[in-house]
Design a protein around this motif. Sequence first.
Motif, short mmCIF file in Angstrom:
data_model
loop_
_atom_site.label_atom_id
_atom_site.label_comp_id
_atom_site.label_asym_id
_atom_site.label_seq_id
_atom_site.Cartn_x
_atom_site.Cartn_y
_atom_site.Cartn_z
N TYR A 78 5.83 43.02 72.52
CA TYR A 78 7.27 43.30 72.54
C TYR A 78 8.07 42.06 72.14
O TYR A 78 9.10 42.17 71.46
N GLU A 85 7.09 39.73 70.06
CA GLU A 85 6.99 39.64 68.60
C GLU A 85 7.92 40.64 67.93
O GLU A 85 8.58 40.33 66.92
N ARG A 86 8.00 41.81 68.49
CA ARG A 86 8.89 42.83 67.91
C ARG A 86 10.35 42.40 68.01
O ARG A 86 11.13 42.57 67.06
N GLN A 135 10.96 39.74 65.41
CA GLN A 135 11.02 40.34 64.08
C GLN A 135 12.39 41.00 63.86
O GLN A 135 12.97 40.90 62.77
N ARG A 136 12.89 41.66 64.90
CA ARG A 136 14.20 42.28 64.79
C ARG A 136 15.30 41.21 64.60
O ARG A 136 16.22 41.37 63.79
#
Length: 747
Positions: A706, A708-709, A712-713
């Motif tokens: 999460y 990393e996500r 990335q966002r």
Amino acid sequence: MAEPVAGVGRFKANYAIERKIEPFYKGGKVQLDQTGQHLFCICGTRVNILDVASGAVLRSLEQEDQEDITAFDLSPDNEVLVTASRALLLAQWAWREGSITRLWKAVHTAPVATMAFDPTSTLLATGGCDGAVRVWDVVRHYGTHHFRGSPGVVHSGRDKICVVWDLRSHQATRTVPVFESVEAAVLLPEEPAPELGVKSKGLHFLTAGDQGLLRVWEAASGQCVYMQQQPPGPRQELTRCSLARSANLLLTVTADHNLLLYETRSLQLQKQFAGYSEEVLDVRFLGPEDSHIVVASNSPSLKVFELQTMACQILHGHTDIVLALDVFRKGRLFASCAKDQSMCLWRMNKAGKVTRVAQGSGHTHSVGAICCSRLKETFLVTGSQDCTVKVWPIPEPLLSKGAAPDGGPVLLQAQATQRCHDKDINSVAIAPNDKLLATGSQDRTAKLWALPQCQLLGIFSGHRRGLWCVQFSPMDQVLATASADGTVKLWALQDFSCLKTFEGHDASVLKVAFVSRGTQLLSSGSDGLLKLWTIKNNECVKTLDAHEDKVWGLHCSRLDDRALTGASDSCVILWKDVTEVEQAEEQARREEEVVKQQELDNLLHEKRYLRALGLAISLDRPHTVLTVIQAIRRDPEACEKLGATVLRLRRDQKEALLRFCVTWNTNSRHCHDAQAVLGVLLRHEPPEELLAYPGVQASLEALLPYTERHFQRLSRTLQAATFLDFLWHNMKLPTLPAAPSVAPSAL
């Protein structure tokens, strides 16, 4: 159907196990400690330790290999217990704590069959199926001797003789023929015991064997000076016998795993335990205050347990398996029926002793259903595989106080016999007013009859398979039926119509009972489940899963606060209604939460963040903790205050906070708060401290994807913002040149 008389608040919501009576001995050695307070016995892979006073299993010891226990012994000083398993491992236990202090290989090439300590409690001898005997020093932890020469298993002899040896000369002084296969011989204390025929201080010993009687022998003459009277019922071989000298108790074990404790000097029976019951077929509460229970297992005998001490009485009267039980309203008189085509009537006196007072026969097949009259102790009804029911009146002299049958039980005569169904009758029930009889059969129908002459009043049809149980409501004109089609149905007695159907069991419903003054039902099934239903809305309030096989027996206490179940898994469970307790606990919890929430609001208002965060964590509510974190971060000095507050928490609070961060991090709206807390922990906590947190690996594995996500966002957002900035700069129009001015003269 009439409306429920009890309010919603009186509905039951849950039952909890108050006591579980399960097999604790399945054969093998048993031993009393020298105080007579604890009983040790083998049960498969475990050694169970029982409290003699209460009959409760205090501790169950199992070796790490989880193999069957083949032998054990308790040291004479009661301190050391050693067990041997089929895996050829010996384990030394601190049995009071339930921990293994030493584990070593037995060195035998076959399982250990027997073992014994020396009087000093320091040396242990083990005899194996390999014919070897080894001696171990349990204090210094080494083997001292290894004896070989026995051609077979080192165990005990069964040659119908006892040999008395002089240990100083190693010579046999006398051979005593005892005329039975001896399973155990015990030396008695060298003191007079007139009640046992021991008149001098000479050597006497006691034998137990296949005749099922204890006998006392005088070693000098070889004469039997005492023989125990034959107990009632079929003869039971005695398989074990041991003496606890300090406690003055003698322990014997029968072939059907019953354990009997005798006073040594008189051989008066002090207490009896049932070590193993086979498939339990029916159970009932007994006594005016439900102080006892009676259990019918896959046996011709009945077992009566006193709930406070678990002392057991074995009742003999039938010659084949007992199938069903019922008890009269006052609780002292009860009845049983069996495969031997008969029924028996039993009475428990004020001291708790049960005797058979009457019996009746006349059916031509197994009697599988029985019911006692409800208003008075005047009659009972039996139902059989011969498709008939019989009404048995009880003679008045049998009911008079103090009346005891002289010369054996009274023979009852059936007042009426009626063929009721085309197949086996599985259940009979008498209405609360003693005027109606209901029968349930394998032919998929229930029928209503008028008593005492059994005139048919109507038929209840609707089940798709055979019926196992019928019960009248205690309050309404309603009959409940339980069927092998997996349903329970309620029927109106006036027009025989089906009022309600309860579906939820995955297999046959075997028993049903009304509770909560007729407003709820308890049902038990062959799926091993017990279900609680509310009649008004057809709702299954609770499913209780504690049995592992068919629940054949179900009975509720007269105060309606307890229930009793018995099943094919050999277990009998006493359930307690915990609805009021749980409601009180829930109310107290809610009140405490209100107080804590108010305190939390006050702390936040006063900006006392450390106490606020600690209180929120103690409530174990991630959302509340998140609210506090957000309040801290809204403060102008957020960074410093958040770090200072988190670092001052206790370690267990930090562990909880890390666990909450995992939950918050899954939501994009709360991830910034989670990352802020993680940042504080990662920057200020030493890595070895963080790695010592329980479950930290799982937490990190959940945080990484999460996180990393989220990054990335953020990267995509940053790229988009940069691109917008670029577009903005490139879309700016150049400054237009100023228009030339026009002279006035040109106008």
